[in-house]
Every structure is written in structure tokens, then in C-alpha cells.
Design an enzyme around this catalytic site. Structure first.
Site, PDB file in Angstrom:
ATOM      1  N   ASP A  77      39.389   5.440  -6.229  1.00  0.00           N
ATOM      2  CA  ASP A  77      40.296   6.409  -5.824  1.00  0.00           C
ATOM      3  C   ASP A  77      40.028   6.152  -4.270  1.00  0.00           C
ATOM      4  O   ASP A  77      38.654   5.866  -4.226  1.00  0.00           O
ATOM      5  CB  ASP A  77      39.916   7.901  -5.674  1.00  0.00           C
ATOM      6  CG  ASP A  77      40.113   7.962  -7.348  1.00  0.00           C
ATOM      7  OD1 ASP A  77      41.590   8.316  -7.606  1.00  0.00           O
ATOM      8  OD2 ASP A  77      39.717   9.466  -7.843  1.00  0.00           O
ATOM      9  N   ASP A 113      47.291  14.419 -17.875  1.00  0.00           N
ATOM     10  CA  ASP A 113      45.961  14.602 -17.182  1.00  0.00           C
ATOM     11  C   ASP A 113      45.529  16.191 -17.931  1.00  0.00           C
ATOM     12  O   ASP A 113      46.820  16.760 -19.120  1.00  0.00           O
ATOM     13  CB  ASP A 113      46.210  16.013 -16.425  1.00  0.00           C
ATOM     14  CG  ASP A 113      46.305  15.097 -14.976  1.00  0.00           C
ATOM     15  OD1 ASP A 113      46.080  13.919 -14.903  1.00  0.00           O
ATOM     16  OD2 ASP A 113      46.881  15.528 -13.668  1.00  0.00           O
TER      17      ASP A 113
END
Lengths: 250, 194
Positions: free
Chosen positions: A130, A11
């Protein structure tokens, strides 16, 4: 024989890795390039960089970072996070990324997948999904899992393939962060429904979870973040374990 | 100087980065004089065969390419364009290798994506290649096995992972993305003597 891929995810915020790392030989744990190089040495098969910066300055910083990564890294890498237009994808691929991943923007405008695929080839477009299990259905969420949609996960994956996605990165929100294992049912269902590689994501906690997803589904790859960052499962040990389970691993 | 042929193909930068990591000077160019005088020429490629061939022909790069006498390395689509014909866009290609390019039958996931082993590897390109070494592939079309095949791979069916004819070399996989194994293959090519 084709190998199952192990993919650490990093990330990125303002050009730096977000989660702390405790590798003793890395001077700057926040430097994405140093961390990425470390993963390459450990045997990562690919890398994913997910930009979670939420400012207008992000694009410039990200492009500079992608250029640095491309200079230093000799395995394929994907860049995702906030790629809303063909121009965004062009800038990142021209900076040296092998693939881009699209998520919310593809739900909003599925033609974006086709536009990127037409210009750079299907293999350049990773459709990130997702998904959350609720009311007995696996549904698609967008905006980092904050916004529900009316899309059913398997149907959206198939639609994404038809639009030209070359790969599906499937993250189960129910499993993400639990360390209880990947969502085997929806990963298996999506991998059976499409004829492109599926990357399982969300829930990895121990090496056995990776074996489960490779032995019980047709997933081509498995992605994880924190367990690699914090050295909970060193990649060499993970790979040795998977080999001992007769899984085809590099 | 190492020349990388500039044409309408994606991610040429990663090949340049890989060559520079090995300590060689490198330029991306479509200038005929620069290409003819380069020590080595690399012909990378990610993209679609028909579009790429059309570009090469329109820019006279097809004729130039065939006339090159120094070591040349095609990568991925580069290998396919060096064959006779490709099913992708029903495209007539450069015809350096006496073999054709076909689409994988949909018996397994296509594209063939990821790390795979090689067999029957030949020198000098594969000097130092170990049995369990792997390289990174991503492709939906493959070159059929021929006498010019210098490495084989199996996915759905056996296909040509690398080819050679005289000074022309090519790999279906991406040496620039195949970690240390790919670096050695690239180094073997860059160290070739004419």
C-alpha cells in the site's frame, strides 16, 4: 502472446463478501463462492480474496471458505489478509489457494517472504504494497493503510523481489476509491524496477483507466473491486474494449 | 480410479478438485499397487526440481513411474521432471522425453505468469482446441522444443507447452487452472483409451 490479466478483488469478512452486489442471477450476494463463480464465467483471469475479519475466529472460517473456493473455481486465486506466519501461509495454500499475499507482516519480517517462497516457490508469494504519495515521495504504509513506514515504495518492491516475492500487488492509497484512474507514475516506476509481474490496484473507474495502465506502464495485471461488484464495468465489456485498443487480452 | 502421485509438491489438491469436477473418482497416493492399477495417473507439481527428484528417487517412485503403462499426465514441474535434465538445481530427471529443461533468459518478466496462446497443437489431448484459446502458465524454466512436443507456446522464446511419448503426456501449463479450456484438455486425457 501473454495476456494482460483482469483481477476482481473480493473483500471477505466472517466468511462472506462485504460489498453488496446487484447481479440479478445471484441468489446470495454475500456468498463468496457464488460471486467468484460468476466472475469466472464473465472471464476474470484470476481472483483475489482479501480477508478483513479482525477476530481470532477468523482463521478457521477462512480456511473453510478457501476449501470451498478451491473445489468450485477453475482459475488461479490468491488469498490475503492477516497472514503473519509461515504456518498461516501453509494452512491457506494446503486448503487450495494458489498464492498468498503478504503485506504488513512482510514489512515487519521480510524473511517471511523467503520462508514461504522456499517452501512453495516464488510464484506462491504476492507482496502487497500500500503506497501513498506525500512530501514528494511514494512511501509504504501498513496495517490497511493506517500506519506509515520509513520505506520508499520502489526500494521496498525491489527488496521484496530479492527476498523471493513472485509478484507485486501495488495499491495507491491516493487513487483508491477515487475512480480517477490508476497511479501511472508509481506503477510504471515499480514495474520498471523489478523483473516480476506487477498488479496495478486502486483508482479504476472506467474502462479507459485499464487501457492507460496497460499502455503506459509495464503492469502485467490490473485489480479492482467495487466497479466489478456493482456491475459498473462488466468484465466482458471491459475486455472487449481493451481488445479494441490492441491490448493483449484473453 | 484416477491416481494422483503424492510427493513433496505443493497444491496437489487443486488437481484433485478439477478431476472430481469432471465426475471422476480420484485419490492422492504413493502406494505402488494403487498407482499401477489406476486407470490413469496424474503427476502434478509445483516446486523445485532438485528437491522433487530427490524425494521421488528416495521413495522408489522414479522407477515405478517409468514402468507405468496406462496414460500418465505430468503437469508443470511434472513435465519438467519427465525430461532428461533440468538446469534447476542441475538435476538429472526421469528421461522420458528426449529434451532438456532450461531457465528463461531474463529478457522479460520471469516467471512467465498468466494466460497464453498455444500453436501446433496435436490430437488427442487438444481435440476441440480453438486458435484463440488460452491456458494458464506459471514457470521460470521451460522444456526445449523436440519431436515429442505436441503444443508450442512463445514467451521470450518458443518452448514446449505440451509433450507426448507413447502413454506419457505432459503439459507445462495448468489445465486445472485454465477454466473451460483446461477442463476440456483434462477431459480429453481422462477419456483416452489405452
Amino acid at each position: 502472446m501473454l495476456k494482460k490479466r483482469i483481477i476482481p478483488c473480493l473483500d471477505i469478512k466472517n466468511g462472506r463478501t462485504v460489498k453488496g452486489v446487484n447481479f440479478v442471477d445471484i441468489r446470495d450476494a454475500g456468498d463468496a463462492v457464488e460471486l467468484a463463480k460468476r466472475y469466472v464465467i464473465e472471464g476474470a483471469d484470476e481472483l483475489v480474496f482479501l480477508d478483513i475479519t479482525a477476530t481470532v475466529e477468523k482463521r478457521k472460517t477462512l480456511i473453510e471458505l478457501v476449501k470451498r473456493i478451491a473445489k468450485e473455481i477453475n482459475i488461479p486465486f490468491t488469498v490475503g489478509g492477516g497472514i503473519d506466519t509461515l504456518e498461516d501461509a501453509q494452512a491457506i495454500i494446503r486448503a487450495g489457494a494458489d498464492k498468498v499475499s503478504v503485506n504488513s507482516s512482510a514489512v515487519k519480517n521480510p524473511r517471511l517472504i523467503t520462508e514461504i517462497a522456499n517452501e512453495f516457490g516464488n510464484q506462491c508469494v504476492v507482496l502487497a504494497i500500500d503506497t501513498k504519495f506525500e512530501n514528494n515521495e511514494w512511501m509504504v504504509y501498513v496495517h490497511g493503510g493506517r500506519t506509515p513506514t520509513m520505506l520508499r515504495t520502489v526500494a521496498w518492491a525491489k527488496e521484496g523481489e530479492q527476498h523471493g516475492a513472485g509478484e507485486i500487488l501495488l495499491t495507491s492509497m491516493n487513487n483508491d476509491g477515487t475512480k480517477n484512474g490508476f497511479a501511472l507514475d508509481i506503477t510504471g516506476a515499480v514495474a520498471d524496477a523489478v523483473n516480476i509481474p506487477v498488479i496495478a490496484s486502486g483508482g479504476a473507474g472506467i474502462a479507459e483507466h485499464f487501457a492507460d495502465v496497460f499502455l503506459q506502464t509495464k503492469a502485467s495485471a490490473a485489480l479492482a473491486a467495487s466497479i466489478f461488484h456493482f456491475g459498473e464495468i462488466p468484465i466482458p465489456q471491459l475486455k472487449a474494449y481493451l481488445k479494441s485498443q490492441n491490448i493483449s487480452i484473453r | 480410479m484416477i491416481a494422483i502421485i503424492k510427493y513433496n509438491a505443493g497444491n496437489i489438491a487443486s488437481v484433485k478438485n478439477a478431476v472430481e469436477r469432471l465426475g471422476y473418482e480420484c485419490a492422492i497416493t504413493d502406494n505402488p499397487d494403487e498407482l499401477r492399477s489406476a486407470e490413469k495417473v496424474i503427476f502434478p507439481g509445483v516446486g523445485e526440481a532438485g528437491t522433487a527428484m530427490k524425494y521421488l528417487t528416495e521413495h522408489g517412485l522414479d522407477t515405478l513411474f517409468k514402468s507405468l503403462t496406462q496414460p500418465v499426465l505430468g503437469i508443470c514441474l511434472g513435465l519438467q521432471l519427465m525430461c532428461r535434465h533440468s538446469e534447476e538445481g542441475n538435476t538429472d530427471c526421469l528421461g522420458i522425453f528426449d529434451t532438456d529443461v532450461k531457465r528463461f533468459p531474463p529478457k522479460d518478466i520471469v516467471p512467465h505468469t498468466g494466460w497464453n496462446n498455444l500453436s501446433d497443437v496435436r490430437t488427442p489431448l487438444f481435440d476441440g482446441f480453438e486458435n484463440d484459446d488460452t491456458v494458464y502458465f506459471v514457470h521460470s524454466y521451460y522444456a526445449e522444443i523436440s519431436p515429442q512436443t505436441i503444443a508450442k507456446c512463445g514467451y521470450i522464446l518458443p518452448f514446449g507447452a505440451a509433450m507426448q511419448k507413447d502413454n506419457f503426456y505432459a503439459t507445462q501449463f495448468h489445465p486445472e487452472k485454465s477454466a473451460a479450456v483446461g477442463e476440456r484438455i483434462l477431459k480429453n486425457f481422462l477419456e483416452l483409451k489405452i
